[in-house]
Design a protein around this motif. Structure first.
Motif, PDB file in Angstrom:
ATOM      1  N   ARG A 196      -8.554 -16.724  -1.432  1.00 39.57           N
ATOM      2  CA  ARG A 196      -8.433 -15.281  -1.716  1.00 39.57           C
ATOM      3  C   ARG A 196      -9.287 -14.482  -0.734  1.00 39.57           C
ATOM      4  O   ARG A 196      -8.831 -13.488  -0.158  1.00 39.57           O
ATOM      5  CB  ARG A 196      -8.836 -14.968  -3.160  1.00 39.57           C
ATOM      6  N   GLU A 252      -7.801 -11.802   1.937  1.00 37.49           N
ATOM      7  CA  GLU A 252      -8.266 -10.411   1.883  1.00 37.49           C
ATOM      8  C   GLU A 252      -8.951 -10.014   3.190  1.00 37.49           C
ATOM      9  O   GLU A 252      -8.768  -8.886   3.667  1.00 37.49           O
ATOM     10  CB  GLU A 252      -9.202 -10.213   0.693  1.00 37.49           C
ATOM     11  N   ILE A 306      -2.806  -5.202   0.214  1.00 44.55           N
ATOM     12  CA  ILE A 306      -2.385  -6.201  -0.770  1.00 44.55           C
ATOM     13  C   ILE A 306      -2.308  -5.532  -2.141  1.00 44.55           C
ATOM     14  O   ILE A 306      -3.244  -4.866  -2.574  1.00 44.55           O
ATOM     15  CB  ILE A 306      -3.376  -7.379  -0.825  1.00 44.55           C
ATOM     16  N   GLU A 307      -1.170  -5.739  -2.799  1.00 39.16           N
ATOM     17  CA  GLU A 307      -0.994  -5.209  -4.148  1.00 39.16           C
ATOM     18  C   GLU A 307      -1.133  -6.317  -5.197  1.00 39.16           C
ATOM     19  O   GLU A 307      -1.778  -6.131  -6.218  1.00 39.16           O
ATOM     20  CB  GLU A 307       0.368  -4.531  -4.257  1.00 39.16           C
ATOM     21  N   THR A 308      -0.504  -7.471  -4.940  1.00 35.72           N
ATOM     22  CA  THR A 308      -0.660  -8.633  -5.816  1.00 35.72           C
ATOM     23  C   THR A 308      -0.857  -9.861  -4.941  1.00 35.72           C
ATOM     24  O   THR A 308      -0.335  -9.927  -3.825  1.00 35.72           O
ATOM     25  CB  THR A 308       0.577  -8.865  -6.717  1.00 35.72           C
ATOM     26  N   LEU A 309      -1.608 -10.828  -5.449  1.00 32.52           N
ATOM     27  CA  LEU A 309      -1.863 -12.061  -4.701  1.00 32.52           C
ATOM     28  C   LEU A 309      -2.045 -13.204  -5.684  1.00 32.52           C
ATOM     29  O   LEU A 309      -2.891 -13.121  -6.578  1.00 32.52           O
ATOM     30  CB  LEU A 309      -3.120 -11.906  -3.836  1.00 32.52           C
ATOM     31  N   ASP A 310      -1.233 -14.244  -5.522  1.00 37.08           N
ATOM     32  CA  ASP A 310      -1.325 -15.448  -6.351  1.00 37.08           C
ATOM     33  C   ASP A 310      -1.515 -16.646  -5.441  1.00 37.08           C
ATOM     34  O   ASP A 310      -0.873 -16.747  -4.392  1.00 37.08           O
ATOM     35  CB  ASP A 310      -0.058 -15.628  -7.188  1.00 37.08           C
ATOM     36  N   HIS A 319       1.276 -16.356  -2.419  1.00 39.78           N
ATOM     37  CA  HIS A 319       2.318 -15.357  -2.244  1.00 39.78           C
ATOM     38  C   HIS A 319       1.772 -14.019  -2.700  1.00 39.78           C
ATOM     39  O   HIS A 319       0.934 -13.952  -3.599  1.00 39.78           O
ATOM     40  CB  HIS A 319       3.627 -15.735  -2.957  1.00 39.78           C
ATOM     41  N   ALA A 320       2.216 -12.977  -2.006  1.00 40.55           N
ATOM     42  CA  ALA A 320       1.676 -11.647  -2.253  1.00 40.55           C
ATOM     43  C   ALA A 320       2.754 -10.596  -2.040  1.00 40.55           C
ATOM     44  O   ALA A 320       3.754 -10.830  -1.360  1.00 40.55           O
ATOM     45  CB  ALA A 320       0.512 -11.380  -1.305  1.00 40.55           C
ATOM     46  N   LEU A 321       2.513  -9.445  -2.629  1.00 40.40           N
ATOM     47  CA  LEU A 321       3.273  -8.241  -2.343  1.00 40.40           C
ATOM     48  C   LEU A 321       2.312  -7.251  -1.721  1.00 40.40           C
ATOM     49  O   LEU A 321       1.190  -7.080  -2.212  1.00 40.40           O
ATOM     50  CB  LEU A 321       3.895  -7.655  -3.610  1.00 40.40           C
ATOM     51  N   ARG A 335       8.120  -3.035  -0.905  1.00 38.25           N
ATOM     52  CA  ARG A 335       6.982  -3.948  -0.776  1.00 38.25           C
ATOM     53  C   ARG A 335       7.327  -5.032   0.237  1.00 38.25           C
ATOM     54  O   ARG A 335       8.455  -5.539   0.263  1.00 38.25           O
ATOM     55  CB  ARG A 335       6.632  -4.625  -2.106  1.00 38.25           C
ATOM     56  N   ARG A 365       6.966  -8.769   1.304  1.00 37.32           N
ATOM     57  CA  ARG A 365       6.713 -10.054   0.641  1.00 37.32           C
ATOM     58  C   ARG A 365       6.026 -10.963   1.649  1.00 37.32           C
ATOM     59  O   ARG A 365       6.457 -11.078   2.793  1.00 37.32           O
ATOM     60  CB  ARG A 365       8.020 -10.656   0.147  1.00 37.32           C
TER      61      ARG A 365
END
Length: 131
Positions: free
Chosen positions: A9, A13, A72-76, A87-89, A105, A107
């Motif tokens: 992460r 980031e 970055i909006e989401t990150l898994d 994977h991220a949006l 967004r 991907r």
């Protein structure tokens, strides 16, 4: 969240911040020499190797300098002992693009491997949904 997932992460980031700041050295630092990237613009068969990857960024930075965002909006993240994927949006676009398409967004999918105890990006894939 595991220690490896936290490390990954932080790596992602830090990479996104470097992209946002148009810091080429920061963008490249955690990538393998044999990186494979599939991107939105050509070449459609991807780029292979750190030098080809490096060459893709200056045109993006020029576009981004016109006011585009890269956030970055989401990150898994899923991490094993020596390989991982994320994977991220991302909000990646101009104000006009977001006005026209508020849900737009980028991907992002990353494949990582651990080399000498350090996580590095070996595969990167960017895409937008097709209307």
């Amino acid at each position: 969240m595991s220690h490896d997932e936290k490390q990954i992460r932080t790596l992602i980031e830090r990479w996104a911040a470097a992209v946002h700041q148009r810091d080429l050295d920061g963008v490249l630092v955690d990538h393998t020499d044999d990186i494979v990237m599939f991107d939105v613009p050509p070449p459609y068969d991807g780029v292979r190797g750190i030098e080809e990857y490096r060459e893709t960024w200056p045109p993006f930075f020029e576009w981004q300098a016109q006011g585009a965002s890269f956030e970055i909006e989401t990150l898994d993240i899923t991490a094993g002992d020596d390989v991982a994927y994320a994977h991220a949006l991302l909000r990646c676009g101009t104000a006009k693009e977001f006005a026209d398409q508020p849900d737009l967004r980028l991907r992002l999918t990353l494949g990582l491997r651990k080399e000498q105890g350090r996580w590095r990006v070996a595969h990167e894939h960017h895409s937008y949904p097709h209307d």
